[in-house]
Design a protein around this motif. Sequence first.
Motif, short mmCIF file in Angstrom:
data_model
loop_
_atom_site.label_atom_id
_atom_site.label_comp_id
_atom_site.label_asym_id
_atom_site.label_seq_id
_atom_site.Cartn_x
_atom_site.Cartn_y
_atom_site.Cartn_z
N ALA A 32 79.63 21.13 10.16
CA ALA A 32 78.91 20.85 8.93
C ALA A 32 78.37 19.43 8.98
CB ALA A 32 79.83 21.02 7.72
N LYS A 33 77.29 19.18 8.23
CA LYS A 33 76.62 17.87 8.24
C LYS A 33 76.59 17.27 6.84
CE LYS A 33 73.48 19.28 11.98
NZ LYS A 33 72.04 19.43 12.36
N LEU A 34 76.67 15.95 6.81
CA LEU A 34 76.55 15.21 5.54
C LEU A 34 75.55 14.08 5.73
CD1 LEU A 34 77.49 14.18 2.68
CD2 LEU A 34 79.19 12.81 3.92
N SER A 35 74.62 13.96 4.78
CA SER A 35 73.75 12.78 4.69
C SER A 35 73.99 12.15 3.33
CB SER A 35 72.28 13.17 4.86
OG SER A 35 71.45 12.04 4.68
N ILE A 36 74.40 10.88 3.33
CA ILE A 36 74.76 10.23 2.07
C ILE A 36 74.18 8.83 2.02
CG2 ILE A 36 76.96 9.40 3.01
CD1 ILE A 36 78.15 9.81 0.17
N LYS A 37 73.65 8.44 0.85
CA LYS A 37 73.09 7.12 0.63
C LYS A 37 74.01 6.34 -0.30
CE LYS A 37 68.24 8.32 1.37
NZ LYS A 37 66.86 8.27 0.83
N ILE A 38 74.40 5.13 0.14
CA ILE A 38 75.34 4.31 -0.62
C ILE A 38 74.78 2.91 -0.75
CG2 ILE A 38 77.66 3.33 -0.68
CD1 ILE A 38 78.65 5.77 0.77
N LYS A 39 74.79 2.40 -1.96
CA LYS A 39 74.33 1.04 -2.23
C LYS A 39 75.54 0.11 -2.14
CE LYS A 39 71.59 -1.47 -5.68
NZ LYS A 39 70.95 -1.36 -7.03
N THR A 40 75.63 -0.61 -1.04
CA THR A 40 76.80 -1.47 -0.82
C THR A 40 76.47 -2.58 0.16
OG1 THR A 40 79.11 -1.53 -0.10
CG2 THR A 40 77.66 -0.02 1.06
N LEU A 67 73.79 21.95 -0.17
CA LEU A 67 74.01 21.44 -1.52
C LEU A 67 73.60 19.98 -1.58
CD1 LEU A 67 76.89 22.10 -3.92
CD2 LEU A 67 76.33 19.72 -3.41
N SER A 68 72.72 19.66 -2.55
CA SER A 68 72.22 18.29 -2.70
C SER A 68 72.59 17.76 -4.07
CB SER A 68 70.69 18.25 -2.54
OG SER A 68 70.31 18.73 -1.27
N PHE A 69 73.05 16.49 -4.08
CA PHE A 69 73.34 15.82 -5.34
C PHE A 69 72.47 14.59 -5.48
CE2 PHE A 69 75.32 12.36 -7.65
CZ PHE A 69 75.56 12.94 -8.88
N LYS A 70 71.75 14.51 -6.60
CA LYS A 70 70.98 13.32 -6.95
C LYS A 70 70.93 13.25 -8.48
CE LYS A 70 66.82 10.77 -5.68
NZ LYS A 70 65.51 10.81 -4.97
N GLY A 71 72.06 12.89 -9.06
CA GLY A 71 72.20 12.94 -10.52
C GLY A 71 72.66 14.30 -10.98
N GLY A 72 72.06 15.35 -10.44
CA GLY A 72 72.45 16.74 -10.67
C GLY A 72 72.60 17.45 -9.35
N VAL A 73 72.95 18.73 -9.42
CA VAL A 73 73.19 19.51 -8.21
C VAL A 73 72.08 20.53 -8.03
CG1 VAL A 73 74.71 21.22 -7.13
CG2 VAL A 73 75.68 19.18 -8.20
N LEU A 74 71.57 20.64 -6.79
CA LEU A 74 70.62 21.68 -6.40
C LEU A 74 71.16 22.31 -5.12
CD1 LEU A 74 67.85 23.02 -6.98
CD2 LEU A 74 66.87 21.40 -5.34
N GLU A 126 77.39 3.31 -6.99
CA GLU A 126 77.13 2.99 -5.58
C GLU A 126 76.63 4.18 -4.78
OE1 GLU A 126 80.59 -0.26 -4.78
OE2 GLU A 126 81.15 1.65 -5.69
N VAL A 127 77.06 5.39 -5.12
CA VAL A 127 76.60 6.60 -4.42
C VAL A 127 75.27 7.01 -5.03
CG1 VAL A 127 77.09 8.97 -3.79
CG2 VAL A 127 78.96 7.31 -3.93
N VAL A 128 74.20 6.88 -4.26
CA VAL A 128 72.86 7.18 -4.76
C VAL A 128 72.61 8.69 -4.72
CG1 VAL A 128 70.39 6.78 -4.44
CG2 VAL A 128 72.04 4.95 -3.96
N GLU A 129 72.91 9.32 -3.59
CA GLU A 129 72.70 10.76 -3.43
C GLU A 129 73.41 11.22 -2.17
OE1 GLU A 129 68.73 11.93 -1.60
OE2 GLU A 129 68.20 10.05 -2.63
N PHE A 130 73.59 12.53 -2.03
CA PHE A 130 74.11 13.09 -0.78
C PHE A 130 73.69 14.54 -0.65
CE2 PHE A 130 77.69 14.24 -3.59
CZ PHE A 130 77.92 15.56 -3.21
N THR A 131 73.72 15.03 0.61
CA THR A 131 73.42 16.43 0.92
C THR A 131 74.43 16.93 1.95
OG1 THR A 131 71.05 16.15 0.52
CG2 THR A 131 71.72 18.03 1.87
N VAL A 132 75.01 18.10 1.69
CA VAL A 132 75.94 18.74 2.63
C VAL A 132 75.29 20.03 3.12
CG1 VAL A 132 78.18 19.84 2.92
CG2 VAL A 132 77.98 17.75 1.55
N GLU A 133 75.24 20.19 4.45
CA GLU A 133 74.69 21.41 5.05
C GLU A 133 75.77 22.10 5.87
OE1 GLU A 133 70.56 21.23 6.67
OE2 GLU A 133 70.78 19.07 6.36
#
Length: 659
Positions: free
Chosen positions: A53-61, A306-313, A29-36
């Motif tokens: 701090a900021k969070l942008s998160i995409k959730i399939k629900t 920090l960005s997560f989309k399958g892996g971490v960058l 359900e969690v597609v991706e997220f970014t924490v700044e």
Amino acid sequence: QKYKDYINSSNRQFEVQAIINNFIYGSDEVVEFTVEDMLTGGDELTLGTVIPAKLSIKIKTTSAIPANAKIVPELRLNGAQGYTEWIPMGEFHVDSRQYQNGIWTFSCVDKLITTEQPYVSNLTYPVAMSEVFEEILEILDIESGVVINSAFQIPYKDESISIRDMLSCIASAHGANVKMNREGELIFIPLSPSSPVATITASNYIRAEQTNPQKSYTKLEVIHNAEGETLSRGTGSEDNTLKFENRFMFIEQNQLNYAFSIMNGFSYVPYSMTWTGRPDLDVGDAIKIVLQDATEITSIVAVNKLSFKGGVLQQSSAPSKSEQQSEFQFQGSISKQIAQRLVKDHVYNGVSFGPDYGVRVEDSAKYMRLEMNALDGYKMYLSDDAGNSWEAVFYIIVEDGKPRLYLGGNAEFQGLVKASEFLGGKIEIVKDGGLERYIIDETEGFRCQRRDSPEDPWEDAIWMQDGSANFTGVITGGIIRTAASGARIEISNNQIKTYNSAEQLQGFATNNEGQQYGDVHVYDGDVVVFEIYNNFFGDGVSLRPANGAGLSIGANGHNTRFYGNVADYIWHGTQAQAEAKTDWIDGQYADIEGSKASIGDVINFSLPENVDGSTLTFQECGNRFNEIGYLCNLLTNRLNVIINYLTETTEEMEVDPNL
């Protein structure tokens, strides 16, 4: 230990989940997220920052996520020894959301955003700084393990200060900045020398570069009032000076001494790096970076994404101005001049700026004021009492992610005005000359009004009331329909017409085309079956069947009467007028006034001419049959009189036997 073994692996595997109001959304359900997150929002480190701090998160629900819901994204690693513990990336609250193609995108912030509010204190001042800190934690409903220096106090009550600014003063007195940790607790991050917690080598990063020479702080300078006056501790050049603001330190200089003792000798190397990332690192952590040429630099994580989309960058940096920028006071660009000359709350030709109101423009008479800031947007105020009270009459703010314009007075627009929606208020348009106006009002509805002169009161011409339209005066032109299509009555083009459900003319219709003004038609399925024809020139009208249709007058069981002369067929008058009449038409009927038969009267019927068997035309035969029918009707009428007379006599005899 498993985490340390996995984190530097070239084939590390992450698993993600998000806990939203205690409900877990998994990897599907969690597609991706970014924490700044960051310690500074500018190009220099400082003390007393309070940056959410900021969070942008995409959730399939398809689930309904409540407003201001708490979201905790978490990561863990998987490897030969199994899963590591979940690593929370912080606690955030939903600020806004968007939905597209079955996926919700939530923009969130941590609870430091709640510090952007006035600090309304119930304490008696001067007061211990620890009491102020505890009161703020209670207002914000936040927990903290920070220990406030027991020797510090807040010397006076500042009625205009915000919670954010008060926390900034408390943190800077401790040589620190304010953050929220991963568990949602308020913490202080001091700028003080410390050992690196991680070493990052070329195998861990995609790009890493040193952006400026090492930065070392040996002097601390505080701006303590609106005039830009400063106090300092330590020695060093402009490049070695750490600057910040604290309005209380002029009085409480022991706080400045303590802050200097914390940061004195703090150094770091400015850098910028894009790398595979360490989810366990926080802003403020000291790190060591081994550059491509084997040079080792020690710095801090000042800005982190920090960005997560399958892996971490991860993108990390520590900014700074160059020594030339710090020392060479070149009067060049406007931005540099402003930075070098502007002082908080100082007025420059009517313009000032400050942390409580942003940018302010005010006229010398204190009649009009403009303010711009990130919290309240753009506002215009008016005052009628020399600035003692102000009323917002025009402002632009952002609500629900959309800019909104508010007008508290009159406004004049030139050119094209476009809008998709108007809510509330009143729109009034007065036509040139001042004799017509149009009003849309939330209480009075829509109205068109008129008057004969600019001095006269307005009168309604068209208006809506109780769901109905009302009209006065004259309606000119256009089309009036009782329905858009199908069965209806329609008034247009100087005509009145009725239609059936098959879109055919049916029933009444006027015929005012060409020279036919005044004609009336009756239709049956788009075919004229009857006409009322205007003869013109004072000659009256004609009733005419049309297109083979019949014409019936009267109904069974009802009397049909004619008054006056029925021209060319039935004449009406007295016996004397009939005897004097000389222009009789052959076969014409006559209705003689007072010609009533009585009992005992002899009724004589003259036989029609040509009953001797002489030849008659069809027309003449028809006339004779009409005459016979007329005489039969007269006989029937006379017989009815006799029957009525006999009935009345019989009823009277039953009452009076002597008759």
